[in-house]
Write an enzyme that holds these catalytic residues in place. Sequence first.
Site, PDB file in Angstrom:
ATOM      1  CE  LYS A   2      -4.518   0.785   0.520  1.00  0.00           C
ATOM      2  NZ  LYS A   2      -5.571  -0.564  -0.331  1.00  0.00           N
TER       3      LYS A   2
HETATM    4  P1  NAD Z   1     -13.116   7.436  -3.773  1.00  0.00           P
HETATM    5  O1  NAD Z   1     -11.798   8.031  -3.602  1.00  0.00           O
HETATM    6  O2  NAD Z   1     -13.786   6.823  -4.976  1.00  0.00           O
HETATM    7  O3  NAD Z   1     -13.980   7.118  -2.887  1.00  0.00           O
HETATM    8  C1  NAD Z   1     -14.596   7.636  -1.679  1.00  0.00           C
HETATM    9  C2  NAD Z   1     -15.515   8.196  -0.827  1.00  0.00           C
HETATM   10  O4  NAD Z   1     -15.631   8.444   0.009  1.00  0.00           O
HETATM   11  C3  NAD Z   1     -15.626  10.063  -1.611  1.00  0.00           C
HETATM   12  O5  NAD Z   1     -16.997   9.438  -1.797  1.00  0.00           O
HETATM   13  C4  NAD Z   1     -15.674  10.336  -0.061  1.00  0.00           C
HETATM   14  O6  NAD Z   1     -16.257  11.401  -0.119  1.00  0.00           O
HETATM   15  C5  NAD Z   1     -16.253   9.220   0.742  1.00  0.00           C
HETATM   16  N1  NAD Z   1     -15.614   9.929   2.115  1.00  0.00           N
HETATM   17  C6  NAD Z   1     -13.837   9.909   2.244  1.00  0.00           C
HETATM   18  N2  NAD Z   1     -14.236  10.344   4.275  1.00  0.00           N
HETATM   19  C7  NAD Z   1     -15.373   9.785   4.678  1.00  0.00           C
HETATM   20  C8  NAD Z   1     -15.978   9.848   5.758  1.00  0.00           C
HETATM   21  N3  NAD Z   1     -15.241  10.304   6.783  1.00  0.00           N
HETATM   22  N4  NAD Z   1     -17.267   9.614   5.921  1.00  0.00           N
HETATM   23  C9  NAD Z   1     -17.762   9.452   4.923  1.00  0.00           C
HETATM   24  N5  NAD Z   1     -17.296   9.884   3.296  1.00  0.00           N
HETATM   25  C10 NAD Z   1     -16.200   9.541   3.283  1.00  0.00           C
HETATM   26  O7  NAD Z   1     -12.555   5.380  -2.562  1.00  0.00           O
HETATM   27  P2  NAD Z   1     -12.647   4.305  -3.174  1.00  0.00           P
HETATM   28  O8  NAD Z   1     -11.610   3.698  -4.786  1.00  0.00           O
HETATM   29  O9  NAD Z   1     -13.862   3.784  -3.608  1.00  0.00           O
HETATM   30  O10 NAD Z   1     -12.014   3.792  -1.903  1.00  0.00           O
HETATM   31  C11 NAD Z   1     -13.080   3.230  -0.675  1.00  0.00           C
HETATM   32  C12 NAD Z   1     -12.686   2.464   0.352  1.00  0.00           C
HETATM   33  O11 NAD Z   1     -12.282   0.683  -0.734  1.00  0.00           O
HETATM   34  C13 NAD Z   1     -11.568   2.893   0.662  1.00  0.00           C
HETATM   35  O12 NAD Z   1     -11.195   2.007   2.358  1.00  0.00           O
HETATM   36  C14 NAD Z   1     -10.751   1.855  -0.173  1.00  0.00           C
HETATM   37  O13 NAD Z   1      -9.225   1.169   0.404  1.00  0.00           O
HETATM   38  C15 NAD Z   1     -11.300   0.156  -0.240  1.00  0.00           C
HETATM   39  N6  NAD Z   1     -10.394  -0.397  -1.742  1.00  0.00           N
HETATM   40  C16 NAD Z   1     -11.116   0.731  -3.196  1.00  0.00           C
HETATM   41  C17 NAD Z   1     -10.662  -0.771  -4.280  1.00  0.00           C
HETATM   42  C18 NAD Z   1     -10.637   0.247  -5.321  1.00  0.00           C
HETATM   43  O14 NAD Z   1     -10.829  -1.007  -6.480  1.00  0.00           O
HETATM   44  N7  NAD Z   1     -10.498   1.425  -5.873  1.00  0.00           N
HETATM   45  C19 NAD Z   1     -10.901  -2.208  -4.209  1.00  0.00           C
HETATM   46  C20 NAD Z   1     -10.804  -2.622  -2.324  1.00  0.00           C
HETATM   47  C21 NAD Z   1     -10.711  -1.322  -1.854  1.00  0.00           C
END
Ligand code: NAD
Length: 418
Positions: free
Chosen positions: A107
């Site tokens: 990461k």
């Molecule tokens: P992203 O940046 O596309 O979206 C994140 C979302 O969460 C946004 O809508 C943001 O406004 C919101 N957010 C941020 N802080 C917040 C808070 N305190 N309260 C409520 N909402 C909040 O990110 P993503 O890629 O969708 O990732 C989201 C989660 O999923 C993370 O934990 C990431 O590690 C995990 N994840 C992502 C992927 C991927 O393929 N993108 C894969 C596995 C896990």
Amino acid sequence: MHVYDHPTFHMACQQFDLVADRLDIPANDRDRLKYPKRALTVAVPVRRDDGKVEVFAGYRVQHHLTLGPTKGGMRYHPDMTLGEVAALAMWMSWKCALMNLPYGGAKGGVACDPGHMSAGELERLTRRFTQELIPFIGPQVDIPAPDLGTNEQVMAWMMDTYSVHAGHATPAVVTGKPVAIGGSLGRREATGRGVGYLISRAMDTIGLNASQATAAVQGFGNVGSVTAFSLARYGVKIIAVSDALGGTFNAGGLDLVKLQEHVTRTRTVANFPEGESIINEQLLTTPCDILVPAAMERQITAANVHRIQCRILAEGANGPTTPEADLVLDQRPDVFIIPDILCNAGGVVVSYFEWVQDLQSFFWTETEITDKLFRLLESAFNQTLTLSRKQKISMRMAALSLGVNRVREAKKLRGLFP
Ligand code: NAD
């Protein structure tokens, strides 16, 4: 290892220790499995649009190298620390092993606020950060992907910077890049699509009818928005959604197409005209059948877990539930948990497909990709559920046990050098 001191790292270690106790892992093997193999901190100087130079902290942690290159997302978030990155890298290891992928976990990211940076500033930051990482990444070494605050464009800049250095196009150095430069069809949707698929399996398991089910989704970025649309296709009514700036609720069901248009216009779900405004804490405790935290770590804690009112808790985010909250959920058989390392594994699975396609320069159709994705998720879901039922342990403990045990076996077979 004080260098990783952070609540999220302690949480990942606590989970590991519970699993290690359950698997009876001898003391000699524990630290070797637990602590990251490598951690890098770099200073990333960036010229802002006003001419000032600002230095940002960048990180990359590679958890273990036993099964192949390391793999994991790059996060741009103001609160990033080395300890948080190390925890996320550790979870990636267990996730890749649970899915039987030939990777260790990694990461990384930069402590910055991408919402307050211009496209030019983000590009300069990404290119300089990648330049600092060049000796430590590569298709056979460590392969970054998008995460919170990063996207396909950031991956394209990383791939370009690495390729310029190598002297030839090297698409396999990152995944989650645009399809036009070697990305995979279905990668952008993979995580949310996988969350939707696993929720449908959980609904079958507990006998919940999708057309009568309601869902609340925290986070409306890549994972949250695709999950919401995917659930809607299964017939589930999405009644609440939130993001970093606020939330919206409609008991009759939110119109996701209109909500997406509102987000494209205003960059937030807050103030959606067809919903009541709610705050994040209300979203988490909204009565619903399916709760999907898809934003940040440590959202469901000892303070709010008693007020969670769902039948399926599907962890789209990494580490959204603290071990203290888990203790309470362990006593609540009415809540079926799809733990993070299983629930959001669709992303790394299709990243793996992207890497394989790049290495062989031969690309698959989206139908082939989705079909292969669902088959891997189905197998991991069944193995986790079977172990959980057989040994009367939680789904989280079962998923982690499968992942940790595979890494442990691999280390045992390879032996300790010298
Ligand atoms: P992203 O940046 O596309 O979206 C994140 C979302 O969460 C946004 O809508 C943001 O406004 C919101 N957010 C941020 N802080 C917040 C808070 N305190 N309260 C409520 N909402 C909040 O990110 P993503 O890629 O969708 O990732 C989201 C989660 O999923 C993370 O934990 C990431 O590690 C995990 N994840 C992502 C992927 C991927 O393929 N993108 C894969 C596995 C896990």
